[in-house]
Design a protein around this motif. Structure first.
Motif, mmCIF file in Angstrom:
data_model
loop_
_atom_site.group_PDB
_atom_site.id
_atom_site.type_symbol
_atom_site.label_atom_id
_atom_site.label_comp_id
_atom_site.label_asym_id
_atom_site.label_seq_id
_atom_site.Cartn_x
_atom_site.Cartn_y
_atom_site.Cartn_z
ATOM 1 N N ASN A 10 0.813 -1.229 0.000
ATOM 2 C CA ASN A 10 0.000 0.000 0.000
ATOM 3 C C ASN A 10 0.840 1.270 0.000
ATOM 4 O O ASN A 10 0.325 2.351 -0.278
ATOM 5 N N ARG A 11 2.127 1.150 0.326
ATOM 6 C CA ARG A 11 2.985 2.342 0.338
ATOM 7 C C ARG A 11 3.541 2.652 -1.046
ATOM 8 O O ARG A 11 4.080 3.720 -1.277
ATOM 9 N N THR A 12 3.438 1.722 -1.970
ATOM 10 C CA THR A 12 4.011 1.881 -3.304
ATOM 11 C C THR A 12 2.930 2.308 -4.284
ATOM 12 O O THR A 12 1.824 1.767 -4.268
ATOM 13 N N HIS A 13 3.265 3.268 -5.119
ATOM 14 C CA HIS A 13 2.325 3.771 -6.119
ATOM 15 C C HIS A 13 2.848 3.482 -7.519
ATOM 16 O O HIS A 13 4.029 3.674 -7.794
ATOM 17 N N ARG A 14 1.949 3.063 -8.363
ATOM 18 C CA ARG A 14 2.265 2.905 -9.787
ATOM 19 C C ARG A 14 1.871 4.215 -10.459
ATOM 20 O O ARG A 14 0.723 4.651 -10.369
ATOM 21 N N VAL A 15 2.812 4.853 -11.104
ATOM 22 C CA VAL A 15 2.577 6.146 -11.747
ATOM 23 C C VAL A 15 2.344 5.918 -13.228
ATOM 24 O O VAL A 15 3.119 5.237 -13.890
ATOM 25 N N THR A 16 1.251 6.494 -13.734
ATOM 26 C CA THR A 16 0.923 6.396 -15.150
ATOM 27 C C THR A 16 0.792 7.799 -15.717
ATOM 28 O O THR A 16 0.167 8.667 -15.107
ATOM 29 N N ILE A 17 1.381 8.006 -16.879
ATOM 30 C CA ILE A 17 1.280 9.313 -17.539
ATOM 31 C C ILE A 17 -0.032 9.348 -18.310
ATOM 32 O O ILE A 17 -0.342 8.436 -19.069
ATOM 33 N N THR A 18 -0.790 10.415 -18.120
ATOM 34 C CA THR A 18 -2.073 10.583 -18.807
ATOM 35 C C THR A 18 -1.841 11.130 -20.218
ATOM 36 O O THR A 18 -0.742 11.603 -20.530
ATOM 37 N N PRO A 19 -2.869 11.106 -21.058
ATOM 38 C CA PRO A 19 -2.728 11.734 -22.386
ATOM 39 C C PRO A 19 -2.313 13.205 -22.300
ATOM 40 O O PRO A 19 -1.492 13.676 -23.100
ATOM 41 N N LYS A 20 -2.828 13.912 -21.307
ATOM 42 C CA LYS A 20 -2.438 15.310 -21.114
ATOM 43 C C LYS A 20 -0.933 15.391 -20.805
ATOM 44 O O LYS A 20 -0.227 16.255 -21.333
ATOM 45 N N GLY A 21 -0.444 14.484 -19.986
ATOM 46 C CA GLY A 21 0.976 14.434 -19.664
ATOM 47 C C GLY A 21 1.816 14.073 -20.872
ATOM 48 O O GLY A 21 2.888 14.633 -21.096
ATOM 49 N N ARG A 22 1.350 13.140 -21.678
ATOM 50 C CA ARG A 22 2.078 12.728 -22.895
ATOM 51 C C ARG A 22 2.210 13.905 -23.863
ATOM 52 O O ARG A 22 3.239 14.081 -24.502
ATOM 53 N N SER A 23 1.161 14.700 -23.951
ATOM 54 C CA SER A 23 1.194 15.873 -24.825
ATOM 55 C C SER A 23 2.270 16.857 -24.368
ATOM 56 O O SER A 23 3.023 17.395 -25.184
#
Length: 158
Positions: free
Chosen positions: A98-111
């Motif tokens: 629960n202390r670890t986060h998976r970070v995903t880049i959104t389409p807005k971030g990709r832009s």
């Protein structure tokens, strides 16, 4: 006032002092150029670095990010929180920890990443305009030596 006079005026009469002054002045100008280009994206310069790092290293931890970007884990946490609230990334807690986060880049971030990479490429191209390949290689070697010298000096102090 000329560059050399300006360097002397700043209390740097030695060759090392003048070069150090020119190095800091160049670094400030590079930061201003990049900041001006990325200012309209809504993401701060340090957040651009973080986004691009995430793009190239998708499953790294906050500690790994901090080590690679040479910033504190706390600074990484603050930047990730701001990027998440801006809609540039999402963070999901992993099932195994629960202390670890998976970070995903959104389409807005990709832009933003695509525009940033283009802006950084343009800045780098302008920065080294007129340099030969040999000059670029020499400059790289000089910067690597400067970095190693500073690292060694810092380790002596610790």
């Amino acid at each position: 006032m000329g560059q050399e006079q300006n360097a002397k005026h700043c209390g740097n009469p030695t060759p090392e002092g003048r070069l150090s002054f020119l190095f800091r002045r160049t670094d400030r100008q590079l930061r201003r150029c990049i900041e001006k280009k990325v200012n309209h994206t809504g993401v701060y310069q340090s957040q651009h670095r973080l986004l691009m790092h995430l793009n190239h290293h998708p499953n790294c931890s906050q500690v790994e990010i901090a080590r690679e970007l040479e910033i504190s884990p706390a600074a990484v946490a603050v930047s990730l929180k701001k990027l998440e609230s801006g809609g540039y990334i999402t963070r999901e807690t992993t099932e195994s920890d629960n202390r670890t986060h998976r970070v995903t880049i959104t389409p807005k971030g990709r832009s933003v990443i695509e525009r940033s990479e283009q802006m950084f490429w343009e800045t780098e191209k302008a920065m080294f305009e007129g340099f030969s390949e040999e000059e670029m290689q020499s400059l790289q070697q000089f910067f690597e030596r400067i970095y190693e010298n500073l690292l060694r000096d810092q380790q002596k102090e610790e």
